[in-house]
Design an enzyme around this catalytic site. Structure first.
Site, PDB file in Angstrom:
ATOM      1  N   HIS A   1      -4.425  -1.252  -1.526  1.00 46.42           N
ATOM      2  CA  HIS A   1      -3.698  -1.637  -2.540  1.00 46.42           C
ATOM      3  C   HIS A   1      -4.709  -1.362  -3.790  1.00 46.42           C
ATOM      4  O   HIS A   1      -4.193  -0.871  -4.872  1.00 46.42           O
ATOM      5  CB  HIS A   1      -3.111  -2.858  -2.470  1.00 46.42           C
ATOM      6  CG  HIS A   1      -2.221  -3.190  -1.417  1.00 46.42           C
ATOM      7  ND1 HIS A   1      -1.530  -4.328  -1.444  1.00 46.42           N
ATOM      8  CD2 HIS A   1      -1.712  -2.231  -0.501  1.00 46.42           C
ATOM      9  CE1 HIS A   1      -0.471  -4.146  -0.438  1.00 46.42           C
ATOM     10  NE2 HIS A   1      -0.709  -3.057   0.158  1.00 46.42           N
TER      11      HIS A   1
ATOM     12  N   SER B   1       1.103   2.133   0.947  1.00 45.31           N
ATOM     13  CA  SER B   1       0.929   1.257  -0.051  1.00 45.31           C
ATOM     14  C   SER B   1       0.014   1.541  -1.088  1.00 45.31           C
ATOM     15  O   SER B   1       0.073   1.232  -2.200  1.00 45.31           O
ATOM     16  CB  SER B   1       0.600  -0.212   0.581  1.00 45.31           C
ATOM     17  OG  SER B   1       1.443  -0.584   1.557  1.00 45.31           O
TER      18      SER B   1
END
Length: 297
Positions: A248, A202
């Site tokens: 993220h 991610s």
């Protein structure tokens, strides 16, 4: 001194001029600035200084630079590849193969996951990044346990990675992906509990998302689609449980910084600025990991 009727009006007799090396019957007073062979108007090609012959232009760039200088380049200065998605395909394949390996042997998760220290206090830790297993910062980027997790990440990698690879070139694109993933791992290592494990690409995907926004802004494209996509992903990041938002955010920040340095680097110092930006991001990541390790030690 008198001249005979019909003789040329000039200080030099035309019979003394050499013939073009490609058209010997055509006399000329112009020579190629590189090989110095005589060339006629049909054969001369303008260069930065004087004229060059067709052979010298084909062998070089027509400007005195090596042949590589005239090859088509991407907006970031990378080489145009026959397959603009080759690196993306390889990255997808690695992620899928690791996912299959984990499904076959779930014990691999413990060896690949990003974790600071294990076992947790009060036991003496023997595993984790803080114990010298820095490779986990990389292996965790390619490891997934849940099918929905790898599905989302690989769709994002395919949709975002292909255009970015074509725009940046393979080497720059791979540097963007790996450094964004490392930045996500580093921020997770710093902010998450030392005994909490993390998996997934991610951070790297968010780096590609940030880079896409920078590239679209550089090309003056409509920013609304990428802004909407970024906002939606950030909404999921901070509202869904079980998501390491640190990865993220770390990947997004690194991706924006690297992409900005790549697409806005001045042409005359392009390589220095681009790889210098990558080096700065890597140094920040390593320093962050070192500081966190010292805190846990």
């Amino acid at each position: 001194m008198d001249q005979a009727p019909g003789s040329p009006q000039g200080p030099q007799d035309a019979s003394n001029l050499p013939g073009c090396y490609r058209h010997p019957d055509r006399e000329t007073g112009i020579s190629c600035t590189r090989c110095e062979r005589p060339i006629c108007p049909e054969c001369m090609i303008s260069a930065s200084v004087g004229f060059q012959c067709p052979e010298c232009v084909r062998e070089g760039s027509g400007t005195g630079h090596p042949p590589e200088a005239s090859r088509p380049r991407t907006i970031a200065g990378g080489s145009i590849a026959a397959d603009p998605r080759l690196v993306t395909k390889i990255l997808v394949a690695i992620n899928v193969l690791v996912f299959i390996a984990i499904q076959v042997n779930d014990r691999l998760v413990g060896d690949l996951a990003l974790i600071g220290e294990w076992p947790p206090y009060p036991y003496a830790p023997t595993e984790g990044v803080a114990e010298g297993q820095w490779y986990r910062l990389v292996t965790s980027m390619f490891a997934h346990q849940e099918i929905w997790h790898i599905a989302f990440n690989m769709l994002g990698l395919w949709w975002l990675g292909g255009p970015l690879e074509a725009a940046l070139g393979r080497a720059r694109y791979l540097a963007l992906y790996l450094l964004s993933g490392l930045a996500g791992s580093a921020l997770t290592y710093v902010l998450v509990g030392a005994s909490e494990a993390s998996l997934g690409a991610s951070g790297a995907i968010f780096g590609l998302l940030g880079a896409t926004a920078v590239l679209m802004r550089r090309l003056n494209y409509d920013m609304r689609p990428v802004i909407a996509l970024l906002a939606l992903n950030l909404l999921f990041t901070f509202t869904w449980s079980g998501i390491a938002w640190q990865a993220h955010v770390g990947g997004l920040v690194a991706g924006v910084a690297i992409a900005y340095g790549m697409v806005h680097a001045p042409r005359e110092r392009r390589a220095l600025v681009q790889w210098g930006t990558c080096a700065v991001v890597l140094i920040v990541v390593l320093a962050t990991v070192v500081v966190r390790t010292a805190q846990l030690g």
